[in-house]
Design an enzyme around this catalytic site. Structure first.
Site, PDB file in Angstrom:
ATOM      1  N   ASP A  55       0.830  -1.213   0.000  1.00  0.00           N
ATOM      2  CA  ASP A  55       0.000   0.000   0.000  1.00  0.00           C
ATOM      3  C   ASP A  55       0.867   1.267   0.000  1.00  0.00           C
ATOM      4  OD1 ASP A  55      -2.367   1.398   0.001  1.00  0.00           O
ATOM      5  OD2 ASP A  55      -2.663   1.273   2.172  1.00  0.00           O
ATOM      6  N   ASN A  84     -11.146  -2.481  -5.116  1.00  0.00           N
ATOM      7  CA  ASN A  84     -10.403  -1.458  -5.868  1.00  0.00           C
ATOM      8  C   ASN A  84     -11.093  -1.021  -7.163  1.00  0.00           C
ATOM      9  OD1 ASN A  84      -7.151  -2.703  -4.821  1.00  0.00           O
ATOM     10  ND2 ASN A  84      -8.284  -0.940  -4.066  1.00  0.00           N
TER      11      ASN A  84
HETATM   12  C1  IPE Z   1      -5.418  -2.776  -0.157  1.00  0.00           C
HETATM   13  O1  IPE Z   1      -5.099  -1.425  -0.245  1.00  0.00           O
HETATM   14  C2  IPE Z   1      -5.403  -3.412  -1.507  1.00  0.00           C
HETATM   15  C3  IPE Z   1      -4.091  -3.559  -2.139  1.00  0.00           C
HETATM   16  C4  IPE Z   1      -2.946  -3.234  -1.612  1.00  0.00           C
HETATM   17  C5  IPE Z   1      -4.104  -4.139  -3.456  1.00  0.00           C
HETATM   18  P1  IPE Z   1      -6.219  -0.286  -0.375  1.00  0.00           P
HETATM   19  O2  IPE Z   1      -5.502   1.006  -0.487  1.00  0.00           O
HETATM   20  O3  IPE Z   1      -7.171  -0.614  -1.453  1.00  0.00           O
HETATM   21  O4  IPE Z   1      -6.987  -0.402   1.010  1.00  0.00           O
HETATM   22  P2  IPE Z   1      -7.872   0.688   1.773  1.00  0.00           P
HETATM   23  O5  IPE Z   1      -8.883   1.209   0.794  1.00  0.00           O
HETATM   24  O6  IPE Z   1      -6.960   1.769   2.229  1.00  0.00           O
HETATM   25  O7  IPE Z   1      -8.483  -0.049   2.932  1.00  0.00           O
HETATM   26  C1  IPE Z   2      -1.684   0.270  -3.264  1.00  0.00           C
HETATM   27  O1  IPE Z   2      -1.445   1.627  -3.316  1.00  0.00           O
HETATM   28  C2  IPE Z   2      -1.883  -0.349  -4.614  1.00  0.00           C
HETATM   29  C3  IPE Z   2      -3.271  -0.721  -4.919  1.00  0.00           C
HETATM   30  C4  IPE Z   2      -4.262  -0.689  -4.080  1.00  0.00           C
HETATM   31  C5  IPE Z   2      -3.546  -1.164  -6.269  1.00  0.00           C
HETATM   32  P1  IPE Z   2      -2.633   2.673  -3.242  1.00  0.00           P
HETATM   33  O2  IPE Z   2      -3.047   3.010  -4.625  1.00  0.00           O
HETATM   34  O3  IPE Z   2      -3.734   2.205  -2.371  1.00  0.00           O
HETATM   35  O4  IPE Z   2      -1.911   3.928  -2.583  1.00  0.00           O
HETATM   36  P2  IPE Z   2      -2.528   4.931  -1.521  1.00  0.00           P
HETATM   37  O5  IPE Z   2      -3.038   4.122  -0.385  1.00  0.00           O
HETATM   38  O6  IPE Z   2      -3.620   5.671  -2.217  1.00  0.00           O
HETATM   39  O7  IPE Z   2      -1.388   5.809  -1.144  1.00  0.00           O
HETATM   40 MG    MG Z   3      -4.117   2.410  -0.419  1.00  0.00          MG
END
Ligand code: IPE
Ligand code: IPE
Ligand code: MG
Length: 241
Positions: free
Chosen positions: A19, A67
């Site tokens: 993340d 997502n």
């Molecule tokens: C979890 O991260 C999913 C992945 C890393 C693929 P998210 O960024 O989607 O999770 P939330 O929305 O902060 O809970």
């Molecule tokens: C994790 O990074 C990757 C996916 C969920 C695909 P994020 O896209 O959630 O990054 P933040 O949490 O917005 O910084």
């Molecule tokens: Mg995230």
């Protein structure tokens, strides 16, 4: 004879919630997809660090069933990144003896991506080094629901009796059926939640929530967390005698 694996205190299976890509890009005044590309580059060195760290199974969360709520531009960009990642990395993964598997709801993904996923699994089927599992369109609740449906079908077909269903039965229907449970789950970016990752499998996993954003996650940071795991006391509900 004592094998190295018997005495090694490290986690055999590490699962990572990668993340923080979006914030990493935003901090640099760049679009979120720039962060996703930087994050994808990190994966190779983390996979390659596994053998020396004694990590036999690495499971990474690439895209959750939630997502899809992101903008169409970000979702399309991520899907194209996954396609390109598979095409670009197949050779290196094979050369590094990495066996790749995917978990998640495949039919919900673009057919072209599904084909690439099948091909990469086939191409690495005989590799017996690191087991890399990539979670795409994965949600723990979705996985348990799909597993329950399969289990119910077996009951309806008379292959399974309701009274025979126990905690050993259900995991045989999960996407992870051939994998051990994760010993250590790492989440980068400072969020202390699991966001629907490996709900069943991580019942007794150790957790590390670290502030590092995924594109900054280096093999050194990884090695530090693996070392920290060795000092943990896993009790599984019991007491030391
Ligand atoms: C979890 O991260 C999913 C992945 C890393 C693929 P998210 O960024 O989607 O999770 P939330 O929305 O902060 O809970
Ligand atoms: C994790 O990074 C990757 C996916 C969920 C695909 P994020 O896209 O959630 O990054 P933040 O949490 O917005 O910084
Ligand atoms: Mg995230």
């Amino acid at each position: 004879m004592t094998k190295v694996d018997d005495i090694r205190p490290g986690p055999a299976h590490v699962a990572i919630i990668m993340d923080g890509n979006g914030r990493w890009a935003t901090m640099r005044g760049r679009p979120r997809l720039f962060g996703h590309h930087a994050g994808a580059k990190r994966v190779r060195e983390i996979v390659e660090a596994c053998p020396d760290l004694g990590v036999k199974y690495l499971t990474i969360f690439g895209f959750s069933t939630e997502n899809w709520r992101r903008t169409q531009i970000e979702v399309a960009g991520l899907m194209s990144l996954f396609r390109r990642y598979i095409q670009k990395e197949t050779r290196a993964l094979k050369a590094n003896n990495v066996r790749v598997r995917f978990i998640g709801d495949r039919p919900g993904l673009d057919p072209k991506l599904q084909q690439l996923m099948d091909d990469l699994e086939d191409a690495t089927r005989d590799c017996d080094g690191t087991n890399l599992t990539i979670a795409l369109n994965y949600g723990g609740r979705d996985e348990v629901a799909r597993a329950t449906r399969l289990l119910a079908e077996d009951v309806a077909a008379g292959k399974l009796k309701p009274e025979d269903i126990d905690v050993e039965t259900l995991p045989r229907y999960l996407d992870t059926r051939v994998l051990p449970d994760p010993d250590l789950v790492i989440r980068t970016s400072g969020e202390a939640r699991i966001s629907n990752f490996l709900l069943w499998q991580s019942a007794y996993s150790e957790y590390e929530f670290i502030d590092t954003l995924w594109p900054d996650f280096s093999p050194d940071v990884f090695a530090g967390l693996i070392a920290g795991y060795a000092g943990r006391d896993r009790r599984f509900g019991g007491v030391k005698v």
